[in-house]
Design an enzyme around this catalytic site. Sequence first.
Site, PDB file in Angstrom:
ATOM      1  CD  GLN A  85      21.903  68.502 102.430  1.00  0.00           C
ATOM      2  OE1 GLN A  85      21.600  67.344 102.672  1.00  0.00           O
ATOM      3  NE2 GLN A  85      22.342  69.333 103.367  1.00  0.00           N
ATOM      4  CB  SER A  86      25.696  64.137  97.217  1.00  0.00           C
ATOM      5  OG  SER A  86      25.873  62.819  96.728  1.00  0.00           O
ATOM      6  CG  ASN A  87      20.196  61.420  98.873  1.00  0.00           C
ATOM      7  OD1 ASN A  87      19.997  61.710 100.048  1.00  0.00           O
ATOM      8  ND2 ASN A  87      19.450  61.912  97.886  1.00  0.00           N
ATOM      9  CB  ALA A  89      28.337  62.345  99.103  1.00  0.00           C
TER      10      ALA A  89
END
Length: 343
Positions: A85-87, A89
């Site tokens: 859930q990387s912002n 990325a």
Amino acid sequence: MHTPLDKSLNAFARADLLQGSTPIQRAERLERRLGLDSQGIGLFLKRDDHMSLGGGGNKLRKLEFHLGAAQQGGVDTIITVGGVQSNHARLTAAACARLGMACVLILTRSVPKTDVDYELNGNVLLDQLFGAELQVLNAGADALALAETRAAQLRDAGRQVRVIPMGGSTPLGSLGYARCAAEIARQESELGLTFNQVVVPNGSAGTHAGLAAGFQLLGRGTSIVKSYSVLSDSQSSATRTLNLTRDTLALLDSHASPTAEEIVIDGSQLGAGYGLPTHAMQDAVRLMARAEGLLIDPVYSGKAFAGLLADLRQGHFRAGDNVLFVMTGGTPGLYAYRETFQA
Ligand SMILES: *Cc1c(COP(=O)(O)O)cnc(C)c1O
């Protein structure tokens, strides 16, 4: 108005991803709910969640410098790493789409959450919409090593590749938040006030380090910035943030070298670990939503706002103080935490 900080920053290539300043708004309803109005304490919000590209958020400021340098170097493919859930990325994928670059994301299941919302919704859904190539690894995998392997393959195929590390938190990426410090200082003079404290979450530390370096160069010192660590314990966050602040200052040709005491980090909000909800975070997200109609995310700004609320309630501030809470974005993460927030 051009300060020496603006001048140093202008020496670096920058891709314009923000298109202007983000607003600062007074949180009057929160001030009343928390009784700050009667104490003479001002609470303000820096809307770094309020950017048009890709859903917005703090990583775009760092990407302006990373991708500016990449464009200058003729790069056509960006590879980066992060959690599922990387912002960072998601925003790298969006920025690459805007700039016409290919994007590869190596994501790791670093948070022990396996429900369908976490695995498939929120940021990871958007990564695919933005056209990124995705590779998802199990916890403990060496994402950066895999990124280098993929980079070598793509270079063999004739591509110009650059790998951006986790969160974009290198000295170059941190320049984005040094620039934000200059933006805040300009907005202070427009508003006719000064902030006594600027509050941010601390993950990979580039946001804190960049702001600290910027405020140092504006003559305000680094301890105006306070962060709440959400990724690791306060000691490792402190070491990482101190080193990154020093390296960012050096990149800006400054000899200033803050001490450990001048980097202010609070570890009280981490809870059981990165990406794991706390009750204080849930209360903070609900309070922001119900008092102001604004969204903060469960992993970063929710925990930082919980920390600020605790400080406000414990009387850390005095009459006449103005506090600036930086809303760093990440709201797609809410959809990955449906189980946490569902009534
Ligand atoms: C990455 C992130 C942060 C933390 O910023 P760092 O520079 O990694 O410390 C805060 N908020 C959101 C929404 C983020 O995505």
